[in-house]
Design a protein around this motif. Structure first.
Motif, PDB file in Angstrom:
ATOM      1  N   ASN A   1       0.585  -1.154  -0.067  1.00 20.60           N
ATOM      2  CA  ASN A   1      -0.048  -0.176   0.037  1.00 20.60           C
ATOM      3  C   ASN A   1       1.171   1.056   0.032  1.00 20.60           C
ATOM      4  OD1 ASN A   1      -2.168  -1.492   0.194  1.00 20.60           O
ATOM      5  ND2 ASN A   1      -2.345  -1.641   2.650  1.00 20.60           N
ATOM      6  N   ALA A   2       1.918   1.003  -0.325  1.00 16.14           N
ATOM      7  CA  ALA A   2       3.215   2.334   0.056  1.00 16.14           C
ATOM      8  C   ALA A   2       3.545   3.126  -1.475  1.00 16.14           C
ATOM      9  CB  ALA A   2       4.342   1.960   0.436  1.00 16.14           C
ATOM     10  N   LEU A   3       4.137   4.051  -1.194  1.00 14.24           N
ATOM     11  CA  LEU A   3       4.373   5.135  -2.406  1.00 14.24           C
ATOM     12  C   LEU A   3       5.796   4.261  -2.690  1.00 14.24           C
ATOM     13  CD1 LEU A   3       3.486   6.343  -4.570  1.00 14.24           C
ATOM     14  CD2 LEU A   3       4.655   8.536  -3.113  1.00 14.24           C
ATOM     15  N   ILE A   4       5.869   4.471  -4.146  1.00 15.36           N
ATOM     16  CA  ILE A   4       7.755   4.388  -4.345  1.00 15.36           C
ATOM     17  C   ILE A   4       8.294   4.497  -5.512  1.00 15.36           C
ATOM     18  CG2 ILE A   4       9.397   2.322  -4.975  1.00 15.36           C
ATOM     19  CD1 ILE A   4       7.115   0.096  -4.202  1.00 15.36           C
ATOM     20  N   GLN A   5       9.208   5.023  -4.973  1.00 18.16           N
ATOM     21  CA  GLN A   5       9.391   6.537  -5.666  1.00 18.16           C
ATOM     22  C   GLN A   5      11.255   5.965  -6.272  1.00 18.16           C
ATOM     23  OE1 GLN A   5      10.049  10.171  -4.323  1.00 18.16           O
ATOM     24  NE2 GLN A   5      10.347  11.163  -6.047  1.00 18.16           N
ATOM     25  N   GLU A   6      11.208   6.447  -7.456  1.00 18.41           N
ATOM     26  CA  GLU A   6      13.255   6.110  -7.360  1.00 18.41           C
ATOM     27  C   GLU A   6      13.461   7.530  -8.246  1.00 18.41           C
ATOM     28  OE1 GLU A   6      12.975   1.231  -9.335  1.00 18.41           O
ATOM     29  OE2 GLU A   6      13.258   2.538 -10.390  1.00 18.41           O
ATOM     30  N   VAL A   7      15.197   7.721  -7.056  1.00 21.40           N
ATOM     31  CA  VAL A   7      15.837   8.458  -7.465  1.00 21.40           C
ATOM     32  C   VAL A   7      16.740   8.946  -8.096  1.00 21.40           C
ATOM     33  CG1 VAL A   7      16.374  10.888  -6.740  1.00 21.40           C
ATOM     34  CG2 VAL A   7      14.596  10.132  -5.741  1.00 21.40           C
ATOM     35  N   LEU A   8      16.948   9.466  -9.308  1.00 18.52           N
ATOM     36  CA  LEU A   8      18.702   8.923 -10.065  1.00 18.52           C
ATOM     37  C   LEU A   8      19.396  10.013  -9.752  1.00 18.52           C
ATOM     38  CD1 LEU A   8      20.691   7.974 -11.780  1.00 18.52           C
ATOM     39  CD2 LEU A   8      19.485   9.130 -13.381  1.00 18.52           C
ATOM     40  N   ASP A   9      20.618   9.717  -9.434  1.00 16.71           N
ATOM     41  CA  ASP A   9      21.209  10.790  -8.462  1.00 16.71           C
ATOM     42  C   ASP A   9      22.654  10.962 -10.189  1.00 16.71           C
ATOM     43  OD1 ASP A   9      24.296  12.389  -8.033  1.00 16.71           O
ATOM     44  OD2 ASP A   9      24.813  10.552  -6.640  1.00 16.71           O
ATOM     45  N   GLU A  10      22.017  11.533 -10.476  1.00 16.63           N
ATOM     46  CA  GLU A  10      22.323  12.192 -11.822  1.00 16.63           C
ATOM     47  C   GLU A  10      23.763  13.007 -12.593  1.00 16.63           C
ATOM     48  OE1 GLU A  10      20.327  13.699 -16.254  1.00 16.63           O
ATOM     49  OE2 GLU A  10      19.183  13.688 -14.712  1.00 16.63           O
ATOM     50  N   GLU A  11      23.333  13.898 -11.358  1.00 15.42           N
ATOM     51  CA  GLU A  11      25.008  14.366 -11.466  1.00 15.42           C
ATOM     52  C   GLU A  11      26.879  13.685 -11.210  1.00 15.42           C
ATOM     53  OE1 GLU A  11      26.145  17.165  -8.406  1.00 15.42           O
ATOM     54  OE2 GLU A  11      25.282  18.466  -9.457  1.00 15.42           O
TER      55      GLU A  11
END
Length: 129
Positions: free
Chosen positions: A51-61
């Protein structure tokens, strides 16, 4: 001339985008879990936190910096190979050395640097005085 492995194996590992992605699991504004995607993939997180929200974040730098470092190192090794090859055959001042190398590269690079070396060996007599 150094070993062919020296020129084709940079110290910097090949940049993998996956290494620069962090997953965050949220439920009602609270972070339940965060970590790299190689530790737990999105499917595992969905199963563990349905039931959770999953977010993926790219360390582009960070990823771009790693790409740049890898590219610079492989370029440096390539230049070193070319210069060492010219030195080995005593053609460092020959105006046709790059043309000869270009042909050797074209004919041999798909099979590795040793084959480029061998092709250059076959062709270099054509440009020597």
């Amino acid at each position: 001339m150094k070993s062919f492995d020296y020129y084709s194996k940079p110290q910097t590992s090949y940049p993998n985008k996956k290494d620069y992605i962090t997953s965050y699991v949220y439920d009602k504004g609270v972070v339940l879990w965060s970590g790299p995607t190689w530790e737990k993939n999105k499917a595992e997180l969905k199963e563990e936190y349905p039931n959770a929200l999953i977010q993926e974040v790219l360390d582009e730098e960070g990823y771009k910096a790693h790409q740049k470092q890898y590219g610079e190192e492989t370029h440096k090794l390539h230049e070193e190979f070319v210069n060492d090859l010219f030195e080995d055959y005593g053609v460092t001042d020959n105006p046709k050395r790059f043309k000869c190398f270009g042909l050797a590269w074209e004919q041999g690079h798909a099979y590795g640097l040793e084959e480029v070396y061998n092709k250059f060996d076959d062709l270099v007599e054509l440009i020597k005085d």
